[in-house]
Design a protein around this motif. Sequence first.
Motif, PDB file in Angstrom:
ATOM      1  N   HIS A   1      14.749 -15.262 -22.414  1.00 43.82           N
ATOM      2  CA  HIS A   1      14.202 -14.501 -21.284  1.00 43.82           C
ATOM      3  C   HIS A   1      15.341 -13.828 -20.519  1.00 43.82           C
ATOM      4  O   HIS A   1      15.128 -12.863 -19.800  1.00 43.82           O
ATOM      5  CB  HIS A   1      13.404 -15.415 -20.346  1.00 43.82           C
TER       6      HIS A   1
ATOM      7  N   LYS B   1      18.403 -11.507 -19.718  1.00 43.31           N
ATOM      8  CA  LYS B   1      18.735 -10.160 -20.187  1.00 43.31           C
ATOM      9  C   LYS B   1      20.236  -9.934 -20.140  1.00 43.31           C
ATOM     10  O   LYS B   1      20.930 -10.528 -19.329  1.00 43.31           O
ATOM     11  CB  LYS B   1      18.031  -9.117 -19.318  1.00 43.31           C
ATOM     12  N   GLU B   2      20.693  -9.086 -21.046  1.00 46.52           N
ATOM     13  CA  GLU B   2      22.114  -8.736 -21.054  1.00 46.52           C
ATOM     14  C   GLU B   2      22.252  -7.262 -21.410  1.00 46.52           C
ATOM     15  O   GLU B   2      21.341  -6.654 -21.965  1.00 46.52           O
ATOM     16  CB  GLU B   2      22.882  -9.621 -22.056  1.00 46.52           C
TER      17      GLU B   2
ATOM     18  N   ASN C   1      23.115  -4.298 -23.565  1.00 49.58           N
ATOM     19  CA  ASN C   1      23.226  -4.130 -25.014  1.00 49.58           C
ATOM     20  C   ASN C   1      24.197  -3.009 -25.365  1.00 49.58           C
ATOM     21  O   ASN C   1      24.797  -2.394 -24.492  1.00 49.58           O
ATOM     22  CB  ASN C   1      21.838  -3.916 -25.637  1.00 49.58           C
TER      23      ASN C   1
ATOM     24  N   MET D   1      19.719  -2.801 -20.501  1.00 45.56           N
ATOM     25  CA  MET D   1      19.491  -4.242 -20.494  1.00 45.56           C
ATOM     26  C   MET D   1      18.417  -4.613 -21.519  1.00 45.56           C
ATOM     27  O   MET D   1      17.398  -3.954 -21.617  1.00 45.56           O
ATOM     28  CB  MET D   1      19.033  -4.701 -19.106  1.00 45.56           C
ATOM     29  N   SER D   2      18.673  -5.663 -22.271  1.00 42.97           N
ATOM     30  CA  SER D   2      17.634  -6.166 -23.176  1.00 42.97           C
ATOM     31  C   SER D   2      17.753  -7.680 -23.279  1.00 42.97           C
ATOM     32  O   SER D   2      18.767  -8.261 -22.918  1.00 42.97           O
ATOM     33  CB  SER D   2      17.746  -5.502 -24.550  1.00 42.97           C
ATOM     34  N   ASN D   3      16.684  -8.289 -23.790  1.00 43.92           N
ATOM     35  CA  ASN D   3      16.683  -9.741 -23.906  1.00 43.92           C
ATOM     36  C   ASN D   3      17.742 -10.187 -24.908  1.00 43.92           C
ATOM     37  O   ASN D   3      17.911  -9.591 -25.959  1.00 43.92           O
ATOM     38  CB  ASN D   3      15.305 -10.235 -24.345  1.00 43.92           C
ATOM     39  N   LYS D   4      18.433 -11.247 -24.556  1.00 45.38           N
ATOM     40  CA  LYS D   4      19.522 -11.778 -25.373  1.00 45.38           C
ATOM     41  C   LYS D   4      18.975 -12.329 -26.695  1.00 45.38           C
ATOM     42  O   LYS D   4      18.063 -13.154 -26.706  1.00 45.38           O
ATOM     43  CB  LYS D   4      20.196 -12.896 -24.578  1.00 45.38           C
TER      44      LYS D   4
END
Length: 143
Positions: free
Chosen positions: A61, A63-64, A66, A71-74
């Motif tokens: 859940h 986010k980082e 990319n 930002m997207s879920n790790k």
Amino acid sequence: MATATLRHPIIRHTAAPRNFAGLVRAIEKAQASGLKRISMRFADFIIKPSKYEGKMYVFSHEKELNQWGTMSNKYLGWITSNATSLGEVSLIQAVESAAADPYAAAKVYGQETGQCSCCGRELTNKLSIELGIGPICREKFGL
Ligand SMILES: [Zn+2]
């Protein structure tokens, strides 16, 4: 004592067989229904289909940033019906537990967050709240 040890050998360094079939089946059912942008959210992770048949990706859940600067879920790893690249035992167990009964896990998520496990929308009407998941999503994912 020695024979007792032999009768109950402890097998080490062997990957235990895993069972994620329930989750793979639910995602594949949703794909077969023609649904786009498929995912299933659970308390500790999110599952999305990969471009490879029978292989699903597992995300956090959290986010980082990319490689495209958004930002997207790790990404945590992948699962198939009986194998995974995940290394963390507690996470593997959480995914296996959801796979054993995807509807029950989706319902827990829905009741804890107020959001549908499948589409992420807020559960607003009485039936959705009772089911813990949107009824249309439930049908599309075969839950
Ligand atoms: Zn939904």
